[in-house]
Design a protein around this motif. Structure first.
Motif, PDB file in Angstrom:
ATOM      1  N   VAL A  41       0.863  -1.187   0.000  1.00  0.00           N
ATOM      2  CA  VAL A  41       0.000   0.000   0.000  1.00  0.00           C
ATOM      3  C   VAL A  41       0.895   1.231   0.000  1.00  0.00           C
ATOM      4  CG1 VAL A  41      -1.706   1.300   1.335  1.00  0.00           C
ATOM      5  CG2 VAL A  41      -1.828  -1.195   1.248  1.00  0.00           C
ATOM      6  N   GLN A  58      13.553  12.850  -0.760  1.00  0.00           N
ATOM      7  CA  GLN A  58      15.010  12.673  -0.724  1.00  0.00           C
ATOM      8  C   GLN A  58      15.538  12.140  -2.050  1.00  0.00           C
ATOM      9  OE1 GLN A  58      12.718  10.719   0.791  1.00  0.00           O
ATOM     10  NE2 GLN A  58      13.586   8.859   1.685  1.00  0.00           N
ATOM     11  N   HIS A  61      18.045  13.965  -4.239  1.00  0.00           N
ATOM     12  CA  HIS A  61      19.434  14.106  -3.783  1.00  0.00           C
ATOM     13  C   HIS A  61      20.198  12.818  -4.079  1.00  0.00           C
ATOM     14  CE1 HIS A  61      18.130  17.787  -1.752  1.00  0.00           C
ATOM     15  NE2 HIS A  61      17.005  17.115  -1.600  1.00  0.00           N
ATOM     16  N   HIS A  63      21.746   9.401  -4.073  1.00  0.00           N
ATOM     17  CA  HIS A  63      21.346   8.176  -3.380  1.00  0.00           C
ATOM     18  C   HIS A  63      22.304   7.058  -3.750  1.00  0.00           C
ATOM     19  CE1 HIS A  63      17.877   9.402  -1.178  1.00  0.00           C
ATOM     20  NE2 HIS A  63      17.627   8.151  -0.847  1.00  0.00           N
ATOM     21  N   SER A  64      23.487   7.082  -3.131  1.00  0.00           N
ATOM     22  CA  SER A  64      24.475   6.043  -3.424  1.00  0.00           C
ATOM     23  C   SER A  64      24.060   4.773  -2.711  1.00  0.00           C
ATOM     24  CB  SER A  64      25.851   6.435  -2.887  1.00  0.00           C
ATOM     25  OG  SER A  64      26.079   7.794  -3.035  1.00  0.00           O
ATOM     26  N   GLU A 144      -3.631   5.556   1.477  1.00  0.00           N
ATOM     27  CA  GLU A 144      -2.891   5.902   2.686  1.00  0.00           C
ATOM     28  C   GLU A 144      -3.356   5.002   3.827  1.00  0.00           C
ATOM     29  OE1 GLU A 144      -2.100  10.109   4.956  1.00  0.00           O
ATOM     30  OE2 GLU A 144      -4.007   9.799   3.935  1.00  0.00           O
ATOM     31  N   ALA A 145      -2.408   4.452   4.582  1.00  0.00           N
ATOM     32  CA  ALA A 145      -2.782   3.678   5.773  1.00  0.00           C
ATOM     33  C   ALA A 145      -3.148   4.663   6.865  1.00  0.00           C
ATOM     34  CB  ALA A 145      -1.613   2.811   6.212  1.00  0.00           C
ATOM     35  N   GLY A 184       8.424   4.957   6.702  1.00  0.00           N
ATOM     36  CA  GLY A 184       9.455   5.973   6.829  1.00  0.00           C
ATOM     37  C   GLY A 184       9.640   6.476   8.245  1.00  0.00           C
ATOM     38  N   ARG A 188       4.898   6.111  12.171  1.00  0.00           N
ATOM     39  CA  ARG A 188       3.478   5.849  12.377  1.00  0.00           C
ATOM     40  C   ARG A 188       3.270   4.542  13.159  1.00  0.00           C
ATOM     41  NH1 ARG A 188      -1.591   7.468   9.034  1.00  0.00           N
ATOM     42  NH2 ARG A 188      -0.456   9.374   8.719  1.00  0.00           N
ATOM     43  N   PHE A 300      16.830  19.924   1.295  1.00  0.00           N
ATOM     44  CA  PHE A 300      16.309  18.960   2.271  1.00  0.00           C
ATOM     45  C   PHE A 300      16.983  19.230   3.610  1.00  0.00           C
ATOM     46  CE2 PHE A 300      15.222  15.182   4.472  1.00  0.00           C
ATOM     47  CZ  PHE A 300      14.198  14.549   3.767  1.00  0.00           C
ATOM     48  N   ILE A 323       9.944  -1.408   9.798  1.00  0.00           N
ATOM     49  CA  ILE A 323      11.200  -1.713   9.100  1.00  0.00           C
ATOM     50  C   ILE A 323      11.745  -0.443   8.437  1.00  0.00           C
ATOM     51  CG2 ILE A 323      10.122  -2.352   6.874  1.00  0.00           C
ATOM     52  CD1 ILE A 323      12.129  -4.759   6.812  1.00  0.00           C
ATOM     53  N   ASP A 325      13.546   3.080   7.642  1.00  0.00           N
ATOM     54  CA  ASP A 325      13.682   4.340   8.371  1.00  0.00           C
ATOM     55  C   ASP A 325      12.727   4.411   9.558  1.00  0.00           C
ATOM     56  OD1 ASP A 325      15.617   5.132   6.589  1.00  0.00           O
ATOM     57  OD2 ASP A 325      14.657   7.026   6.047  1.00  0.00           O
ATOM     58  N   PRO A 332      22.214  11.114   6.340  1.00  0.00           N
ATOM     59  CA  PRO A 332      22.353  10.636   4.949  1.00  0.00           C
ATOM     60  C   PRO A 332      23.736  10.827   4.352  1.00  0.00           C
ATOM     61  CG  PRO A 332      20.889  12.555   5.065  1.00  0.00           C
ATOM     62  CD  PRO A 332      21.180  12.147   6.473  1.00  0.00           C
ATOM     63  N   GLY A 335      25.446   7.719   3.420  1.00  0.00           N
ATOM     64  CA  GLY A 335      24.911   6.920   2.309  1.00  0.00           C
ATOM     65  C   GLY A 335      24.589   5.484   2.680  1.00  0.00           C
ATOM     66  N   ALA A 336      24.071   5.261   3.887  1.00  0.00           N
ATOM     67  CA  ALA A 336      23.869   3.879   4.338  1.00  0.00           C
ATOM     68  C   ALA A 336      22.397   3.488   4.495  1.00  0.00           C
ATOM     69  CB  ALA A 336      24.583   3.667   5.671  1.00  0.00           C
TER      70      ALA A 336
HETATM   71  C1  LIG Z   1      18.765  13.934   1.646  1.00  0.00           C
HETATM   72  C2  LIG Z   1      18.882  12.436   1.786  1.00  0.00           C
HETATM   73  C3  LIG Z   1      19.860  11.754   1.090  1.00  0.00           C
HETATM   74  C4  LIG Z   1      19.987  10.384   1.238  1.00  0.00           C
HETATM   75  N1  LIG Z   1      20.985   9.752   0.588  1.00  0.00           N
HETATM   76  C5  LIG Z   1      21.125   8.418   0.726  1.00  0.00           C
HETATM   77  C6  LIG Z   1      22.173   7.733   0.052  1.00  0.00           C
HETATM   78  O1  LIG Z   1      23.008   8.321  -0.638  1.00  0.00           O
HETATM   79  N2  LIG Z   1      22.238   6.379   0.215  1.00  0.00           N
HETATM   80  C7  LIG Z   1      21.357   5.690   0.999  1.00  0.00           C
HETATM   81  O2  LIG Z   1      21.468   4.471   1.111  1.00  0.00           O
HETATM   82  N3  LIG Z   1      20.373   6.316   1.655  1.00  0.00           N
HETATM   83  C8  LIG Z   1      20.229   7.652   1.543  1.00  0.00           C
HETATM   84  N4  LIG Z   1      19.220   8.279   2.216  1.00  0.00           N
HETATM   85  C9  LIG Z   1      18.333   7.487   3.115  1.00  0.00           C
HETATM   86  C10 LIG Z   1      17.267   6.722   2.350  1.00  0.00           C
HETATM   87  O3  LIG Z   1      16.478   7.602   1.592  1.00  0.00           O
HETATM   88  C11 LIG Z   1      16.375   5.907   3.314  1.00  0.00           C
HETATM   89  O4  LIG Z   1      17.106   5.399   4.374  1.00  0.00           O
HETATM   90  C12 LIG Z   1      15.753   4.750   2.571  1.00  0.00           C
HETATM   91  O5  LIG Z   1      15.000   5.262   1.523  1.00  0.00           O
HETATM   92  C13 LIG Z   1      14.863   3.811   3.405  1.00  0.00           C
HETATM   93  O6  LIG Z   1      13.640   4.385   3.525  1.00  0.00           O
HETATM   94  P1  LIG Z   1      12.247   3.658   3.774  1.00  0.00           P
HETATM   95  O7  LIG Z   1      11.782   2.852   2.619  1.00  0.00           O
HETATM   96  O8  LIG Z   1      12.288   3.008   5.102  1.00  0.00           O
HETATM   97  O9  LIG Z   1      11.389   4.981   3.903  1.00  0.00           O
HETATM   98  P2  LIG Z   1      10.990   6.058   2.736  1.00  0.00           P
HETATM   99  O10 LIG Z   1      11.952   6.010   1.661  1.00  0.00           O
HETATM  100  O11 LIG Z   1      10.771   7.286   3.497  1.00  0.00           O
HETATM  101  O12 LIG Z   1       9.649   5.415   2.229  1.00  0.00           O
HETATM  102  C14 LIG Z   1       8.458   5.475   2.977  1.00  0.00           C
HETATM  103  C15 LIG Z   1       7.300   5.255   2.022  1.00  0.00           C
HETATM  104  O13 LIG Z   1       6.089   5.183   2.768  1.00  0.00           O
HETATM  105  C16 LIG Z   1       5.094   5.953   2.112  1.00  0.00           C
HETATM  106  N5  LIG Z   1       4.124   6.335   3.142  1.00  0.00           N
HETATM  107  C17 LIG Z   1       4.296   7.218   4.157  1.00  0.00           C
HETATM  108  N6  LIG Z   1       3.188   7.263   4.913  1.00  0.00           N
HETATM  109  C18 LIG Z   1       2.306   6.386   4.371  1.00  0.00           C
HETATM  110  C19 LIG Z   1       0.982   5.985   4.714  1.00  0.00           C
HETATM  111  N7  LIG Z   1       0.345   6.503   5.776  1.00  0.00           N
HETATM  112  N8  LIG Z   1       0.381   5.054   3.951  1.00  0.00           N
HETATM  113  C20 LIG Z   1       1.020   4.505   2.865  1.00  0.00           C
HETATM  114  N9  LIG Z   1       2.262   4.869   2.492  1.00  0.00           N
HETATM  115  C21 LIG Z   1       2.895   5.789   3.244  1.00  0.00           C
HETATM  116  C22 LIG Z   1       5.870   7.118   1.506  1.00  0.00           C
HETATM  117  O14 LIG Z   1       5.157   7.727   0.460  1.00  0.00           O
HETATM  118  C23 LIG Z   1       7.128   6.393   1.024  1.00  0.00           C
HETATM  119  O15 LIG Z   1       6.954   5.842  -0.245  1.00  0.00           O
HETATM  120  C24 LIG Z   1      19.090   9.662   2.093  1.00  0.00           C
HETATM  121  C25 LIG Z   1      18.097  10.347   2.786  1.00  0.00           C
HETATM  122  C26 LIG Z   1      18.007  11.721   2.655  1.00  0.00           C
HETATM  123  C27 LIG Z   1      16.953  12.438   3.450  1.00  0.00           C
END
Ligand SMILES: Cc1cc2nc3c(=O)[nH]c(=O)nc-3n(C[C@H](O)[C@H](O)[C@H](O)COP(=O)(O)OP(=O)(O)OC[C@H]3O[C@@H](n4cnc5c(N)ncnc54)[C@H](O)[C@@H]3O)c2cc1C
Length: 453
Positions: A41, A58, A61, A63-64, A144-145, A184, A188, A300, A323, A325, A332, A335-336
């Protein structure tokens, strides 16, 4: 025993993954091996057109993906890197193609494995296509959840209520045997725990006050000779950094960052370039000056790193895990984040191999191990910056001197360079930097200046 209950014990049934970012996609991949059905979802309506989307800003920006992260994705999807390369992604295989300047020294060339360079939307679109190609995975985007569904005693999460964003009258209930919060860093899932009468996990916050500004450019092939990336790290004396990397199809991204409001990069195009000029090598600046921008400058703000200690909670409901973030969001600049998300999904896969009994507790313990070293490494590196609030000057100076000395050694010594590369690419433990041979090399290069910066 009802179907949902049986499904949860055997690992069959329906898994609901909330959020289709990197962690949600990797989790869905792991779950699809075990559950009959997996539903993803996602709040955003996904166009797959390679542009940055609202829910993952993000993505504008750099994203390595570390070598370790690419390896985990390859385990989930054999042949993934080669397919992306055929589609235009950049692969770098030697440090002669990637210039890394940390604490003023250029990391010498050592074997690096394969570094996969793409934009976040390019990577995510292809990852999503792979995950959704499985016949038991369904994507519900533009949903949206909004709340968890539970048994009356809140002992088990049994699904989630979802609705079109901003349209509560479209709400529908989706039943599931397992719900995965991959929404993310806003957390939530952690808030849901409190709503259901459980403790919220303790949050460790590390204030870093980092901000990014980035712009994408078209550069002709060979604009930087054989160079495919340049990383110039911040130092205590100049708390600003630059990353310029080739992504896909001749598009490069220039990301600038700074610690502390005085060093946050500007977004006005001329000032943005001036900030870059101070950091770039002569060759990179020459290429940038002539480059054609293909986006505006995006910014950002990243106020603090964040870690939620779900693994320490004494009580957890069945049927819900967080799970990516949602558990840990790292500064960031290292880049991990995507690598840690992929490692957590690999940890989930490992836990599922032993069934789904007591899954949340087993998963959180395993995930905590996956992210521990990255968290520690980032915290130590951040603490070398006096601009990071709460950092003691003596500790910052000591850490900065040790990083500077290690990098001086890594400029010429292959063993030290390999240890540094293993730490930053997460292919080895940062503890490799504490080996006697590496420490001796560091001490030989110890800076004589008072601050070592
Ligand atoms: C500026 C910046 C640069 C970065 N550079 C790097 C890099 O170089 N290398 C690297 O490995 N990492 C980088 N990161 C970190 C990376 O983006 C995250 O760690 C990674 O994307 C893991 O995220 P995630 O999937 O847990 O969360 P997110 O990527 O935040 O995804 C969360 C998802 O949940 C969705 N969502 C939110 N709320 C709801 C809801 N209520 N219902 C349904 N969907 C919802 C959002 O739309 C999104 O699609 C960077 C981060 C930032 C901020």
């Amino acid at each position: 025993m009802n179907l949902a209950r049986r499904g949860t014990e055997t690992g069959t049934g329906h898994a609901l993954v909330l959020g289709a970012g990197i962690s949600g996609l990797c989790a869905a991949r792991a779950l699809a091996e075990v559950f009959d059905r997996v539903t993803l979802v996602e709040r955003d309506t996904l166009t797959g057109d390679g542009t940055t989307r609202r829910g993952a800003p993000q993505g504008a920006h750099v994203h390595s993906l570390t070598v370790r992260g690419a390896t985990v994705l390859e385990e989930f999807f054999p042949g993934f890197a080669a397919e992306l390369a055929a589609d235009g992604a950049t692969l770098a295989t030697a440090l002669s193609e990637v210039d890394i300047v940390f604490f003023g020294s250029l990391l010498r060339n050592v074997p690096v494995g394969t570094v996969l360079q793409t934009s976040r939307p390019f990577l995510e679109d292809r990852l999503r296509a792979k995950v959704c190609a499985a016949s038991n995975v369904t994507l519900l985007d533009g949903r949206e959840a909004i709340a968890p569904l539970t048994t009356p005693d809140h002992a088990r999460v049994t699904g989630a209520r979802v609705a079109r964003p901003g349209a509560p009258d479209t709400a529908e209930d989706l039943d599931a045997d397992l719900v995965v919060d991959a929404m993310g860093r806003a957390g939530r899932g952690a808030t849901w725990l409190r709503t259901l009468g459980y403790e919220k996990p303790v949050e460790q916050r590390m204030r870093v006050d980092v901000a990014y500004a980035s712009r994408r450019y078209r550069l002709p092939p060979g604009a930087l000779g054989q160079g495919k990336a340049l990383l110039v790290g911040a130092t205590p004396a100049r708390p600003r950094g630059l990353v310029l990397t080739a992504q896909e199809n001749d598009i490069w991204v220039l990301s600038l960052y700074g610690f502390g409001s005085q060093d946050h990069p500007p977004t006005a195009p001329d000032e943005f370039l001036r900030f870059a000029q101070e950091l770039a090598t002569a060759a990179a600046w020459e290429a940038l000056r002539r480059a054609e921008p293909v986006t505006d400058v995006a910014s950002f703000a990243y106020p603090h790193s964040l870690r939620r200690d779900f693994h320490r909670l004494r009580r957890l409901p069945d049927g819900l895990i967080s799970i990516g973030d949602a558990i840990c969001s790292l500064n960031p600049i290292y880049g991990a984040g995507m690598t840690v998300a992929a490692l957590e999904a690999a940890a989930l896969r490992g836990c599922l191999a032993d069934g789904t009994r007591d899954l949340p507790r087993r998963f959180y313990r395993s995930a905590a191990k996956s992210l521990q070293l990255s968290w520690l490494f980032a915290a130590l590196a951040d603490r070398s910056m006096p601009q990071v609030p709460g950092t003691r000057p003596a500790l910052a100076a000591l850490l900065a001197k040790s990083f500077r000395a290690t990098m001086r050694a890594a400029a010429t010594d292959a063993e030290v360079a390999t240890a540094v590369w293993n730490a930053v690419s997460l292919t080895g433990s940062p503890a490799g930097l504490a080996r006697p041979r590496i420490i001796a090399a560091m001490l030989r290069n110890w800076p004589r200046t008072p601050t070592g910066t």
